[in-house]
Write a protein that holds these residues in place. Structure first.
Motif, PDB file in Angstrom:
ATOM      1  N   VAL A  40       9.725  -2.131   7.282  1.00  0.00           N
ATOM      2  CA  VAL A  40      10.236  -2.991   6.250  1.00  0.00           C
ATOM      3  C   VAL A  40       9.001  -3.354   5.257  1.00  0.00           C
ATOM      4  O   VAL A  40       7.974  -3.938   5.859  1.00  0.00           O
ATOM      5  CB  VAL A  40      10.839  -4.204   6.916  1.00  0.00           C
ATOM      6  CG1 VAL A  40      11.494  -5.056   5.884  1.00  0.00           C
ATOM      7  CG2 VAL A  40      11.652  -3.954   8.282  1.00  0.00           C
ATOM      8  N   THR A  41       9.431  -3.024   4.033  1.00  0.00           N
ATOM      9  CA  THR A  41       8.146  -3.431   3.182  1.00  0.00           C
ATOM     10  C   THR A  41       8.988  -4.041   1.798  1.00  0.00           C
ATOM     11  O   THR A  41      10.038  -3.925   1.405  1.00  0.00           O
ATOM     12  CB  THR A  41       7.750  -2.120   2.529  1.00  0.00           C
ATOM     13  OG1 THR A  41       6.757  -2.434   1.476  1.00  0.00           O
ATOM     14  CG2 THR A  41       8.722  -1.095   1.865  1.00  0.00           C
ATOM     15  N   PRO A  42       8.378  -5.035   1.217  1.00  0.00           N
ATOM     16  CA  PRO A  42       8.654  -5.420  -0.305  1.00  0.00           C
ATOM     17  C   PRO A  42       8.558  -4.392  -0.979  1.00  0.00           C
ATOM     18  O   PRO A  42       7.611  -3.380  -1.036  1.00  0.00           O
ATOM     19  CB  PRO A  42       7.797  -6.721  -0.388  1.00  0.00           C
ATOM     20  CG  PRO A  42       6.570  -6.159   0.488  1.00  0.00           C
ATOM     21  CD  PRO A  42       6.936  -5.559   1.587  1.00  0.00           C
ATOM     22  N   ILE A  43       9.420  -4.574  -2.168  1.00  0.00           N
ATOM     23  CA  ILE A  43       9.265  -3.375  -3.197  1.00  0.00           C
ATOM     24  C   ILE A  43       8.689  -4.136  -4.486  1.00  0.00           C
ATOM     25  O   ILE A  43       8.848  -5.020  -4.916  1.00  0.00           O
ATOM     26  CB  ILE A  43      10.636  -2.980  -3.659  1.00  0.00           C
ATOM     27  CG1 ILE A  43      11.415  -2.242  -2.428  1.00  0.00           C
ATOM     28  CG2 ILE A  43      10.739  -2.119  -4.744  1.00  0.00           C
ATOM     29  CD1 ILE A  43      10.770  -1.041  -2.008  1.00  0.00           C
ATOM     30  N   PHE A  44       7.648  -3.205  -4.887  1.00  0.00           N
ATOM     31  CA  PHE A  44       6.711  -3.585  -6.003  1.00  0.00           C
ATOM     32  C   PHE A  44       6.766  -2.743  -6.809  1.00  0.00           C
ATOM     33  O   PHE A  44       6.508  -1.517  -6.718  1.00  0.00           O
ATOM     34  CB  PHE A  44       5.252  -4.192  -5.701  1.00  0.00           C
ATOM     35  CG  PHE A  44       5.321  -5.256  -4.823  1.00  0.00           C
ATOM     36  CD1 PHE A  44       5.915  -6.659  -4.905  1.00  0.00           C
ATOM     37  CD2 PHE A  44       4.297  -5.274  -3.728  1.00  0.00           C
ATOM     38  CE1 PHE A  44       5.682  -7.509  -4.162  1.00  0.00           C
ATOM     39  CE2 PHE A  44       4.272  -6.140  -2.668  1.00  0.00           C
ATOM     40  CZ  PHE A  44       4.785  -7.588  -2.815  1.00  0.00           C
ATOM     41  N   ASN A  45       7.081  -2.894  -8.230  1.00  0.00           N
ATOM     42  CA  ASN A  45       7.092  -1.878  -9.180  1.00  0.00           C
ATOM     43  C   ASN A  45       7.894  -0.630  -8.744  1.00  0.00           C
ATOM     44  O   ASN A  45       7.481   0.569  -8.816  1.00  0.00           O
ATOM     45  CB  ASN A  45       5.354  -1.512  -9.618  1.00  0.00           C
ATOM     46  CG  ASN A  45       4.641  -2.505 -10.086  1.00  0.00           C
ATOM     47  OD1 ASN A  45       5.399  -3.209 -10.932  1.00  0.00           O
ATOM     48  ND2 ASN A  45       3.625  -2.660  -9.917  1.00  0.00           N
ATOM     49  N   ALA A  46       9.120  -0.677  -8.295  1.00  0.00           N
ATOM     50  CA  ALA A  46       9.880   0.425  -7.878  1.00  0.00           C
ATOM     51  C   ALA A  46       9.538   1.051  -6.640  1.00  0.00           C
ATOM     52  O   ALA A  46      10.032   2.109  -6.440  1.00  0.00           O
ATOM     53  CB  ALA A  46      10.182   1.055  -8.835  1.00  0.00           C
ATOM     54  N   SER A  47       8.735   0.606  -5.736  1.00  0.00           N
ATOM     55  CA  SER A  47       8.224   1.448  -4.575  1.00  0.00           C
ATOM     56  C   SER A  47       7.754   0.488  -3.492  1.00  0.00           C
ATOM     57  O   SER A  47       7.661  -0.763  -3.759  1.00  0.00           O
ATOM     58  CB  SER A  47       7.041   2.426  -5.064  1.00  0.00           C
ATOM     59  OG  SER A  47       6.745   3.371  -4.070  1.00  0.00           O
ATOM     60  N   TYR A  48       7.265   1.249  -2.574  1.00  0.00           N
ATOM     61  CA  TYR A  48       6.738   0.263  -1.202  1.00  0.00           C
ATOM     62  C   TYR A  48       5.259  -0.423  -1.670  1.00  0.00           C
ATOM     63  O   TYR A  48       4.719  -0.008  -2.618  1.00  0.00           O
ATOM     64  CB  TYR A  48       6.412   1.212  -0.047  1.00  0.00           C
ATOM     65  CG  TYR A  48       6.080   2.554  -0.426  1.00  0.00           C
ATOM     66  CD1 TYR A  48       4.679   2.800  -0.855  1.00  0.00           C
ATOM     67  CD2 TYR A  48       6.806   3.528  -0.160  1.00  0.00           C
ATOM     68  CE1 TYR A  48       4.320   4.080  -1.274  1.00  0.00           C
ATOM     69  CE2 TYR A  48       6.394   5.006  -0.686  1.00  0.00           C
ATOM     70  CZ  TYR A  48       4.978   5.118  -0.948  1.00  0.00           C
ATOM     71  OH  TYR A  48       4.862   6.440  -1.233  1.00  0.00           O
ATOM     72  N   SER A  49       4.920  -1.184  -1.172  1.00  0.00           N
ATOM     73  CA  SER A  49       3.672  -2.051  -1.237  1.00  0.00           C
ATOM     74  C   SER A  49       2.527  -1.295  -1.118  1.00  0.00           C
ATOM     75  O   SER A  49       2.380  -0.205  -0.101  1.00  0.00           O
ATOM     76  CB  SER A  49       3.711  -3.445  -0.484  1.00  0.00           C
ATOM     77  OG  SER A  49       3.350  -2.939   0.786  1.00  0.00           O
ATOM     78  N   GLY A  50       1.470  -1.529  -1.427  1.00  0.00           N
ATOM     79  CA  GLY A  50       0.076  -0.769  -1.307  1.00  0.00           C
ATOM     80  C   GLY A  50      -0.314  -1.074  -0.066  1.00  0.00           C
ATOM     81  O   GLY A  50      -0.908  -0.008   0.774  1.00  0.00           O
ATOM     82  N   LEU A  51      -0.073  -2.094   0.763  1.00  0.00           N
ATOM     83  CA  LEU A  51      -0.517  -2.388   1.928  1.00  0.00           C
ATOM     84  C   LEU A  51       0.189  -1.695   2.954  1.00  0.00           C
ATOM     85  O   LEU A  51      -0.177  -1.018   4.068  1.00  0.00           O
ATOM     86  CB  LEU A  51      -0.166  -3.878   2.376  1.00  0.00           C
ATOM     87  CG  LEU A  51      -0.587  -4.495   3.789  1.00  0.00           C
ATOM     88  CD1 LEU A  51      -1.958  -4.080   4.045  1.00  0.00           C
ATOM     89  CD2 LEU A  51      -0.190  -5.986   3.957  1.00  0.00           C
ATOM     90  N   PHE A  52       1.612  -1.510   2.642  1.00  0.00           N
ATOM     91  CA  PHE A  52       2.470  -0.455   3.339  1.00  0.00           C
ATOM     92  C   PHE A  52       1.753   0.712   3.557  1.00  0.00           C
ATOM     93  O   PHE A  52       1.955   1.553   4.339  1.00  0.00           O
ATOM     94  CB  PHE A  52       3.837  -0.784   3.014  1.00  0.00           C
ATOM     95  CG  PHE A  52       5.042   0.041   3.918  1.00  0.00           C
ATOM     96  CD1 PHE A  52       5.409  -0.522   4.864  1.00  0.00           C
ATOM     97  CD2 PHE A  52       5.366   1.207   3.336  1.00  0.00           C
ATOM     98  CE1 PHE A  52       6.456   0.279   5.635  1.00  0.00           C
ATOM     99  CE2 PHE A  52       6.595   2.025   4.366  1.00  0.00           C
ATOM    100  CZ  PHE A  52       6.746   1.341   5.462  1.00  0.00           C
ATOM    101  N   LYS A  53       1.705   1.505   2.129  1.00  0.00           N
ATOM    102  CA  LYS A  53       1.266   2.903   2.149  1.00  0.00           C
ATOM    103  C   LYS A  53       0.032   3.046   2.795  1.00  0.00           C
ATOM    104  O   LYS A  53      -0.193   3.975   3.358  1.00  0.00           O
ATOM    105  CB  LYS A  53       1.253   3.006   0.699  1.00  0.00           C
ATOM    106  CG  LYS A  53       0.749   4.252   0.268  1.00  0.00           C
ATOM    107  CD  LYS A  53       1.471   5.445   1.111  1.00  0.00           C
ATOM    108  CE  LYS A  53       1.425   7.047   0.596  1.00  0.00           C
ATOM    109  NZ  LYS A  53      -0.027   7.489   0.595  1.00  0.00           N
ATOM    110  N   SER A  54      -0.793   1.901   2.814  1.00  0.00           N
ATOM    111  CA  SER A  54      -2.321   2.171   3.204  1.00  0.00           C
ATOM    112  C   SER A  54      -2.127   2.230   4.951  1.00  0.00           C
ATOM    113  O   SER A  54      -2.586   2.957   5.434  1.00  0.00           O
ATOM    114  CB  SER A  54      -3.353   0.779   2.919  1.00  0.00           C
ATOM    115  OG  SER A  54      -3.390   0.863   1.370  1.00  0.00           O
TER     116      SER A  54
END
Length: 203
Positions: free
Chosen positions: A87-101
């Motif tokens: 589960v991720t928050p959506i920022f700027n129409a995509s997953y968060s940087g923390l989630f991607k990292s």
């Protein structure tokens, strides 16, 4: 019946977090669905991974190539899971940087064939398409077995019955996929996590 392991990864940044709230509701619904699976209760052990608490460790791993102990435990839990809720928050129409990292530091084969339920939160329903155009391609690349129903929750959705119904449907799909999958083998504490060829190649 063999106990299945369910890992819940939440990338919320605030405390309290709507992302963690949604993750908790999905986990509870999955455990409940597993208890009803085919009339034969499937015990589920749930592990929560809160990425906010691992943010510095994730950055250190990206810079050094080595995972601190707390992050290594989280990565090992994901790799050994019979099912995953992400589960991720959506920022700027995509997953968060923390989630991607966090996905960037996962072992290459960590999610091969693992049943995964994808979910996200956002301020408005306009962000809901991120489930399909951002999250699904990412987990397809990771070779995960993503269940058909994703769950998006905008702020106003938490009080509504439509979100509850979608949570229940997605949770039932995940519980069914976990029940049909061979249970993950226990991790070998003495096994090498990286082969020597990869070390020499600098991977």
């Amino acid at each position: 019946m063999t106990t299945r392991t369910l890992v819940v990864v939440s990338a919320g940044l605030s405390v309290p977090s709507s992302t963690r709230l949604l993750a908790d509701r999905l986990a509870a619904a999955t455990v409940a669905a597993a208890g009803r699976a085919a009339g034969d209760a499937m015990p589920v052990e749930v592990t929560h991974v809160e990425l906010r608490e691992l943010a510095h460790d994730i950055t250190d791993h990206l810079l050094t190539g080595f995972a601190p102990a707390a992050l290594r435990r989280a990565l090992d839990a994901v790799a050994a899971a019979d099912g995953l809720i992400a589960v991720t928050p959506i920022f700027n129409a995509s997953y968060s940087g923390l989630f991607k990292s966090f996905t960037d530091v996962l072992d290459r084969t960590a999610l091969d064939g693992t049943p995964v339920l994808l979910a996200a939160t956002g301020g408005t329903a306009r962000h809901s398409l991120a489930l399909d155009h951002a999250l699904r391609p990412l987990f397809a690349y990771l070779r995960a077995a993503v269940v058909p129903t994703g769950v998006f929750a905008a702020t106003e959705d938490f009080a509504g019955g439509a979100l509850r119904a979608r949570i229940d449907r997605a949770a039932a799909e995940l519980a069914d996929a976990m029940a049909r999958r061979e249970p993950a083998a226990p991790a070998d504490p003495f096994a090498l996590t990286t082969d020597f060829a990869a070390l020499l190649a600098g991977d």
